[in-house]
Write a protein that holds these residues in place. Structure first.
Motif, PDB file in Angstrom:
ATOM      1  N   LEU A   1       0.830  -1.201   0.000  1.00 59.98           N
ATOM      2  CA  LEU A   1       0.000   0.000   0.000  1.00 59.98           C
ATOM      3  C   LEU A   1       0.869   1.258   0.000  1.00 59.98           C
ATOM      4  CD1 LEU A   1      -2.895  -0.854   2.503  1.00 59.98           C
ATOM      5  CD2 LEU A   1      -2.911  -0.946   0.004  1.00 59.98           C
ATOM      6  N   PHE A   2       1.962   1.198   0.757  1.00 55.74           N
ATOM      7  CA  PHE A   2       2.859   2.350   0.824  1.00 55.74           C
ATOM      8  C   PHE A   2       3.465   2.643  -0.547  1.00 55.74           C
ATOM      9  CE2 PHE A   2       6.988   4.365   1.456  1.00 55.74           C
ATOM     10  CZ  PHE A   2       6.653   5.423   2.282  1.00 55.74           C
ATOM     11  N   LEU A   3       3.909   1.595  -1.241  1.00 52.22           N
ATOM     12  CA  LEU A   3       4.490   1.782  -2.568  1.00 52.22           C
ATOM     13  C   LEU A   3       3.459   2.368  -3.530  1.00 52.22           C
ATOM     14  CD1 LEU A   3       6.763   1.396  -4.607  1.00 52.22           C
ATOM     15  CD2 LEU A   3       5.971  -0.957  -4.949  1.00 52.22           C
ATOM     16  N   ALA A   4       2.229   1.879  -3.456  1.00 51.11           N
ATOM     17  CA  ALA A   4       1.173   2.378  -4.345  1.00 51.11           C
ATOM     18  C   ALA A   4       0.903   3.855  -4.098  1.00 51.11           C
ATOM     19  CB  ALA A   4      -0.101   1.565  -4.136  1.00 51.11           C
ATOM     20  N   ILE A   5       0.843   4.244  -2.833  1.00 49.03           N
ATOM     21  CA  ILE A   5       0.527   5.640  -2.526  1.00 49.03           C
ATOM     22  C   ILE A   5       1.657   6.564  -2.960  1.00 49.03           C
ATOM     23  CG2 ILE A   5       1.457   6.132  -0.210  1.00 49.03           C
ATOM     24  CD1 ILE A   5      -2.185   6.653  -1.254  1.00 49.03           C
ATOM     25  N   GLU A   6       2.901   6.080  -2.878  1.00 52.96           N
ATOM     26  CA  GLU A   6       4.027   6.921  -3.287  1.00 52.96           C
ATOM     27  C   GLU A   6       4.085   7.087  -4.801  1.00 52.96           C
ATOM     28  OE1 GLU A   6       5.705   8.623  -0.988  1.00 52.96           O
ATOM     29  OE2 GLU A   6       4.325   7.598   0.385  1.00 52.96           O
ATOM     30  N   LEU A   7       3.606   6.097  -5.547  1.00 53.66           N
ATOM     31  CA  LEU A   7       3.521   6.240  -7.000  1.00 53.66           C
ATOM     32  C   LEU A   7       2.510   7.327  -7.369  1.00 53.66           C
ATOM     33  CD1 LEU A   7       3.665   2.511  -8.161  1.00 53.66           C
ATOM     34  CD2 LEU A   7       5.466   4.230  -8.334  1.00 53.66           C
ATOM     35  N   PHE A   8       1.402   7.363  -6.650  1.00 54.45           N
ATOM     36  CA  PHE A   8       0.433   8.438  -6.875  1.00 54.45           C
ATOM     37  C   PHE A   8       1.008   9.789  -6.431  1.00 54.45           C
ATOM     38  CE2 PHE A   8      -2.616   4.918  -7.041  1.00 54.45           C
ATOM     39  CZ  PHE A   8      -3.390   5.315  -8.123  1.00 54.45           C
ATOM     40  N   TYR A   9       1.871   9.745  -5.420  1.00 53.39           N
ATOM     41  CA  TYR A   9       2.542  10.965  -4.943  1.00 53.39           C
ATOM     42  C   TYR A   9       3.414  11.553  -6.062  1.00 53.39           C
ATOM     43  CZ  TYR A   9       3.911  13.751  -0.816  1.00 53.39           C
ATOM     44  OH  TYR A   9       4.080  14.751   0.114  1.00 53.39           O
ATOM     45  N   LEU A  10       4.072  10.688  -6.812  1.00 55.23           N
ATOM     46  CA  LEU A  10       4.879  11.149  -7.949  1.00 55.23           C
ATOM     47  C   LEU A  10       4.003  11.866  -8.976  1.00 55.23           C
ATOM     48  CD1 LEU A  10       7.353   8.207  -8.687  1.00 55.23           C
ATOM     49  CD2 LEU A  10       7.959  10.525  -7.973  1.00 55.23           C
ATOM     50  N   ILE A  11       2.849  11.296  -9.251  1.00 55.38           N
ATOM     51  CA  ILE A  11       1.920  11.927 -10.196  1.00 55.38           C
ATOM     52  C   ILE A  11       1.496  13.296  -9.685  1.00 55.38           C
ATOM     53  CG2 ILE A  11      -0.383  11.730 -11.232  1.00 55.38           C
ATOM     54  CD1 ILE A  11       0.021   8.691 -11.202  1.00 55.38           C
ATOM     55  N   TYR A  12       1.244  13.368  -8.391  1.00 54.58           N
ATOM     56  CA  TYR A  12       0.889  14.650  -7.763  1.00 54.58           C
ATOM     57  C   TYR A  12       1.970  15.695  -7.993  1.00 54.58           C
ATOM     58  CZ  TYR A  12       0.732  17.879  -3.747  1.00 54.58           C
ATOM     59  OH  TYR A  12       0.759  18.991  -2.940  1.00 54.58           O
ATOM     60  N   TYR A  13       3.231  15.312  -7.825  1.00 51.86           N
ATOM     61  CA  TYR A  13       4.318  16.276  -7.982  1.00 51.86           C
ATOM     62  C   TYR A  13       4.503  16.716  -9.429  1.00 51.86           C
ATOM     63  CZ  TYR A  13       5.924  16.076  -3.166  1.00 51.86           C
ATOM     64  OH  TYR A  13       6.015  16.211  -1.811  1.00 51.86           O
ATOM     65  N   ILE A  14       4.188  15.845 -10.368  1.00 51.27           N
ATOM     66  CA  ILE A  14       4.223  16.262 -11.771  1.00 51.27           C
ATOM     67  C   ILE A  14       3.235  17.405 -11.995  1.00 51.27           C
ATOM     68  CG2 ILE A  14       3.701  15.569 -14.141  1.00 51.27           C
ATOM     69  CD1 ILE A  14       4.665  12.756 -13.396  1.00 51.27           C
ATOM     70  N   GLY A  15       2.029  17.240 -11.485  1.00 49.14           N
ATOM     71  CA  GLY A  15       1.023  18.284 -11.615  1.00 49.14           C
ATOM     72  C   GLY A  15       1.422  19.565 -10.912  1.00 49.14           C
ATOM     73  N   TRP A  16       1.948  19.421  -9.700  1.00 46.24           N
ATOM     74  CA  TRP A  16       2.334  20.598  -8.901  1.00 46.24           C
ATOM     75  C   TRP A  16       3.414  21.413  -9.609  1.00 46.24           C
ATOM     76  CZ3 TRP A  16       0.583  22.267  -4.029  1.00 46.24           C
ATOM     77  CH2 TRP A  16       1.333  23.321  -3.462  1.00 46.24           C
ATOM     78  N   GLU A  17       4.464  20.760 -10.046  1.00 48.08           N
ATOM     79  CA  GLU A  17       5.570  21.476 -10.681  1.00 48.08           C
ATOM     80  C   GLU A  17       5.156  22.066 -12.028  1.00 48.08           C
ATOM     81  OE1 GLU A  17       8.514  22.372  -9.430  1.00 48.08           O
ATOM     82  OE2 GLU A  17       7.654  21.569  -7.575  1.00 48.08           O
ATOM     83  N   PHE A  18       4.341  21.347 -12.773  1.00 42.57           N
ATOM     84  CA  PHE A  18       3.888  21.887 -14.052  1.00 42.57           C
ATOM     85  C   PHE A  18       3.018  23.126 -13.840  1.00 42.57           C
ATOM     86  CE2 PHE A  18       0.873  21.884 -17.701  1.00 42.57           C
ATOM     87  CZ  PHE A  18       1.798  22.194 -18.697  1.00 42.57           C
ATOM     88  N   PHE A  19       2.211  23.115 -12.790  1.00 40.72           N
ATOM     89  CA  PHE A  19       1.304  24.226 -12.515  1.00 40.72           C
ATOM     90  C   PHE A  19       2.065  25.484 -12.106  1.00 40.72           C
ATOM     91  CE2 PHE A  19      -1.737  26.565  -9.791  1.00 40.72           C
ATOM     92  CZ  PHE A  19      -2.792  26.693 -10.677  1.00 40.72           C
ATOM     93  N   PHE A  20       2.932  25.350 -11.100  1.00 38.44           N
ATOM     94  CA  PHE A  20       3.616  26.522 -10.556  1.00 38.44           C
ATOM     95  C   PHE A  20       4.886  26.886 -11.332  1.00 38.44           C
ATOM     96  CE2 PHE A  20       1.173  25.058  -6.834  1.00 38.44           C
ATOM     97  CZ  PHE A  20       0.478  26.233  -6.564  1.00 38.44           C
ATOM     98  N   ARG A  21       5.748  25.914 -11.559  1.00 36.33           N
ATOM     99  CA  ARG A  21       7.026  26.201 -12.220  1.00 36.33           C
ATOM    100  C   ARG A  21       6.946  26.117 -13.744  1.00 36.33           C
ATOM    101  NH1 ARG A  21       7.266  26.420  -6.793  1.00 36.33           N
ATOM    102  NH2 ARG A  21       7.438  24.175  -6.535  1.00 36.33           N
ATOM    103  N   GLY A  22       5.799  25.687 -14.262  1.00 42.87           N
ATOM    104  CA  GLY A  22       5.622  25.632 -15.703  1.00 42.87           C
ATOM    105  C   GLY A  22       4.577  26.629 -16.174  1.00 42.87           C
ATOM    106  N   PHE A  23       3.323  26.302 -15.954  1.00 44.21           N
ATOM    107  CA  PHE A  23       2.204  27.122 -16.415  1.00 44.21           C
ATOM    108  C   PHE A  23       2.299  28.562 -15.909  1.00 44.21           C
ATOM    109  CE2 PHE A  23      -2.392  28.317 -15.767  1.00 44.21           C
ATOM    110  CZ  PHE A  23      -2.694  28.499 -17.104  1.00 44.21           C
TER     111      PHE A  23
END
Length: 254
Positions: free
Chosen positions: A155-177
């Motif tokens: 479960l921990f590994l699964a949640i951290e994979l989703f965490y990676l997806i979250y960070y892609i969105g975060w960085e694209f939003f603030f440091r990209g868009f």
């Protein structure tokens, strides 16, 4: 002051200022792309804060109420709503409204040599910071968001994979868009400052150490994105801190 006592030059300045403050004049002076970004960013973030967080999951999906791992699903919900709002919404704005390429907004490798050198220097410090921070009671109370994953590696590994997806969105939003979208209008330095403001404000409610660190991170990651013309390197560093914190807290609490 009696306006009759003003000299002609001062009268003219007052008239010019009144004219410059009219809505029609202000609207004509706008930069369409930058103005749209500044308009849509608070809307996106407000939607996420009020409808996309863990606390909202239980209201929307009552069938999960009472499960021992409800926080596992509510955390995935928070990460995925962030990715939807912070990546896909800007993606369609860039492609359909601005009609530009994602590369113009930092979605590229950029300056690989400088980026990797920066990451190699900064990464050990950030991992160490995550380790030290994980010993604090406030951080341990906050992370990992899905406490039910502690003691359950899969479960921990699964949640951290989703965490990676979250960070892609975060960085694209603030440091990209935001950052690259505002750079042309306001210049790199001011654009870095502007994107730092909402990225820091969204952290309000988190442990104080994290909220203050978010201000510094906004400035440093903003510079890194501008320097490399890429969000890739700030994504690596940001994800390392977040996932590292989850790992260290989990190890301390297991």
């Amino acid at each position: 002051m009696n306006k009759n006592l003003l000299n002609p030059n001062m009268k003219q300045k007052i008239m010019n200022n009144k004219d410059s403050m009219s809505f029609k004049t202000l609207f004509r002076q706008r930069d369409p792309e930058a103005s749209f970004i500044l308009f849509i960013v608070p809307i996106i973030l407000t939607i996420w804060v009020y409808y996309g967080k863990q606390a909202d999951f239980g209201q929307l999906f009552r069938g999960f109420h009472g499960r021992w791992n409800q926080d596992f699903y509510s955390t995935i919900y928070e990460y995925l709503t962030a990715f939807l709002l912070m990546f896909w919404v800007p993606y369609f704005i860039i492609k359909m409204i601005f009609k530009k390429n994602l590369q113009e907004f930092g979605f590229q490798i950029g300056d690989l040599k400088y980026g990797l050198r920066f990451v190699l220097i900064a990464l050990p410090f950030l991992v160490w910071s995550a380790y030290v921070g994980s010993s604090g009671s406030a951080i341990q109370a906050e992370y990992p968001l899905a406490k039910s994953t502690i003691g359950h590696p899969s479960l921990f590994l699964a949640i951290e994979l989703f965490y990676l997806i979250y960070y892609i969105g975060w960085e694209f939003f603030f440091r990209g868009f935001m950052l690259f979208g505002l750079e042309k209008k306001y210049g790199a330095f001011t654009a870095i400052l502007i994107q730092t403001i909402p990225s820091a404000i969204v952290h309000i409610g988190k442990p104080a150490s994290e909220s203050f660190a978010a201000i510094l991170a906004g400035l440093v990651f903003g510079y890194l994105a501008i320097r490399t013309r890429s969000i890739f390197y700030s994504f690596i560093l940001h994800a390392a801190v977040g996932i590292g914190t989850d790992i260290f807290v989990t190890l301390r609490l297991t």
